[in-house]
Design an enzyme around this catalytic site. Structure first.
Site, short mmCIF file in Angstrom:
data_model
loop_
_atom_site.label_atom_id
_atom_site.label_comp_id
_atom_site.label_asym_id
_atom_site.label_seq_id
_atom_site.Cartn_x
_atom_site.Cartn_y
_atom_site.Cartn_z
CG HIS A 165 -1.76 1.03 1.31
ND1 HIS A 165 -3.11 0.85 1.73
CD2 HIS A 165 -2.14 2.43 0.37
CE1 HIS A 165 -3.32 2.23 2.12
NE2 HIS A 165 -3.11 2.86 0.34
CG HIS A 200 -1.32 6.81 -1.96
ND1 HIS A 200 -1.86 6.26 -2.89
CD2 HIS A 200 -1.69 5.82 -1.08
CE1 HIS A 200 -3.34 5.74 -2.22
NE2 HIS A 200 -2.68 5.45 -0.85
NE ARG A 227 0.53 11.04 -2.45
CZ ARG A 227 -0.81 10.68 -2.33
NH1 ARG A 227 -1.00 10.62 -3.30
NH2 ARG A 227 -0.35 11.76 -0.64
CG ASN A 249 -4.76 7.47 -5.21
OD1 ASN A 249 -3.70 6.58 -5.01
ND2 ASN A 249 -5.19 8.42 -4.20
CG HIS A 252 -10.46 4.67 0.68
ND1 HIS A 252 -9.13 5.30 1.36
CD2 HIS A 252 -11.23 5.14 2.26
CE1 HIS A 252 -9.71 6.28 2.40
NE2 HIS A 252 -10.91 6.63 3.02
CG HIS A 308 -6.74 2.63 4.62
ND1 HIS A 308 -7.61 2.68 4.51
CD2 HIS A 308 -5.72 3.33 3.92
CE1 HIS A 308 -8.31 3.24 3.88
NE2 HIS A 308 -6.85 3.69 3.24
CG ASP A 342 -2.42 5.05 3.22
OD1 ASP A 342 -2.26 5.05 2.78
OD2 ASP A 342 -3.40 4.99 4.23
ZN LIG Z 1 -4.00 4.52 0.46
#
Ligand SMILES: [Zn+2]
Length: 448
Positions: A58, A60, A62, A92, A185, A241, A314
């Site tokens: 998990h 991110h 970017r 994302n 999520h 999470h 996360d």
């Molecule tokens: Zn996340």
């Protein structure tokens, strides 16, 4: 020509055993006592704890599109320094990963920048108006290398629309057959909208107010909905999470009856609560929010009892200005991949959980759930030689300058941790030595 790691203490589920590890062609060839070989290269690991590199499902990163928050060079360096050798990167980014071409584009961007091995998520949009497209899109994405799908049930960074009932049901139905996991999520969108409106109208604020704006009820509703569909379809669902300990009841109930329901917590929920850490403000603003002290104690108890499958970072970095100013407008997410493993090792070395539990939660289980085991997440013969050597006697203070992130923001700055990551091997190559990266360029590879 191989490499022999001599005399480290291998962390097993219930015990430590002193053994040698023989590496050949990037793979673990043999683990055992006093391996005798004519190999020229020996690394003395006496006094060190030896474990498989952490698998962080998990993250991110970017990139592409949000490089001002962080880029993959910085993110993956931070992961490596923290003993994480495999990451699964969330979809994302900009553009969101929703098609094979975007997945392949992202893979080629990250391939030249990653210090760790990585897999990619695709996003599970809403396909309510075209079920046929949903099936073919899922198949195409899996064939292009998507390791998992992410479904955002409430708004978050990127503001992606939540999937409909049909989309979730079908995606879970196909998950077992096609061998992927759907990561959720889990916060109910309308619940979050209602309570956020109310909390803001009543002038609430801070971490406690934020927990009221996205209360445990929103998480419980969403989790109940997801695990019910997962059980009905016998699908593979993963609750990312978890913040609310009371939701574990419904998870455990459905987990018993189905093959593939998993739950993750992150360090943010294990180490922070609004009773004790209100002064940190937006630095620990996350979605779902951190809860009270009592809830945090319950999360640790659940983890010790085996009700939690994975501890993942996360990791969600932001620029400094995005974490300042009005609390409600501040960005949600914490940069944490560099300290995921040291935090859990500190808890183990302090006696809260067994060391073997750290390996289970941070390496073995995530590798199993995401189909990477035993190549990743294990020290079995034949596995990739992704190995971490930890100095159990060393203590260190998290300094701002030691953060490998582009934006040097961490709620752990100033914390004293135990169990420094001394050496890291990635597919047999020594990439971290003495706590520093010793390769000149990134050597991480995309996973299939
Ligand atoms: Zn996340």
């Amino acid at each position: 020509m191989g490499v022999l790691l001599r005399g480290g203490a291998i962390v097993l589920r219930d015990t430590l055993i002193e053994a040698d590890v023989l590496i050949e062609d990037g793979k673990i060839r043999k683990v055992g006592k006093s391996i005798d070989s004519g190999y020229s290269k020996t690394v003395d690991l006496r006094g060190k704890l030896i474990m498989p590199g952490a698998v962080d499902p998990h993250l991110h990163g970017r990139e592409p599109g949000l490089e001002y928050k962080d880029d993959f060079l910085h993110t993956s360096k931070a992961a490596l320094l923290g003993g994480v050798t495999t990451v699964l990167e969330m979809p994302n980014t900009i553009p969101p990963v929703d098609s094979p071409s975007k997945l392949l584009d992202k893979k080629s961007i990250l391939s030249s920048k990653s210090y760790v091995d990585f897999g990619l998520y695709a996003v599970l949009y809403d396909y309510a108006d075209d079920p046929g497209l949903l099936d073919s899109r899922i198949v195409e994405l899996v064939e292009s290398g998507a390791l998992a799908f992410k479904a955002f049930m409430a708004q978050t960074t990127g503001n992606l629309p939540p999937p409909s009932f049909m989309t979730i049901h079908r995606a879970l139905e196909l998950s077992k057959k096609l061998g992927y996991t759907v990561v959720f999520h889990a916060e109910d969108r309308s619940c979050v909208e209602f309570f956020t409106f109310r909390a803001r109208k009543e002038g609430k604020g801070g971490l406690r107010g934020y927990s009221e704006a996205r209360p445990p009820l929103c998480e419980e509703l969403s989790i109940g909905y997801i695990v019910s569909i997962a059980e009905a379809t016998n699908g593979r669902a993963y609750i990312a999470h978890l913040s609310t300990a009371s939701a574990l009841g419904v998870i455990s109930k459905h987990k018993k009856a189905s093959a593939g329901i998993y739950v993750e917590v992150t360090p943010t929920y294990l180490f922070f609560d609004y009773d004790k850490h209100e002064s940190l403000g937006a630095l620990v603003k996350v979605n779902p929010p951190i809860r009270d002290y009592k809830n945090r104690v319950r999360l640790w108890a659940a983890l010790a009892r085996g009700l939690i499958d994975v501890v993942a970072s996360d990791h969600a970095p932001h620029a400094e200005h995005e974490k300042k100013g009005d609390f409600w407008e501040a960005a949600a997410g914490v940069a944490s991949v560099q300290h995921l493993l040291p935090l859990m090792l500190t808890s183990a070395l302090d006696g809260f959980i067994p060391l073997g539990k750290v390996v289970e939660l941070c390496s073995e289980n995530p590798a199993k759930i995401f189909g990477l085991y035993p190549t990743k997440g294990s020290l079995l013969p034949g596995a990739d030689a992704d190995i971490v050597a930890v100095d159990p006697a060393a203590e260190f203070v998290v300094e701002k300058e030691s953060l490998a992130y582009k934006n040097k923001l961490s709620p752990y700055t100033g914390w004293k941790l135990r169990g420094r990551i001394d050496k890291v091997f990635l597919r047999g190559e020594l990439v971290v030595d003495g706590g520093n990266i010793v390769v000149e360029r990134p050597t991480g590879k995309a996973l299939r």
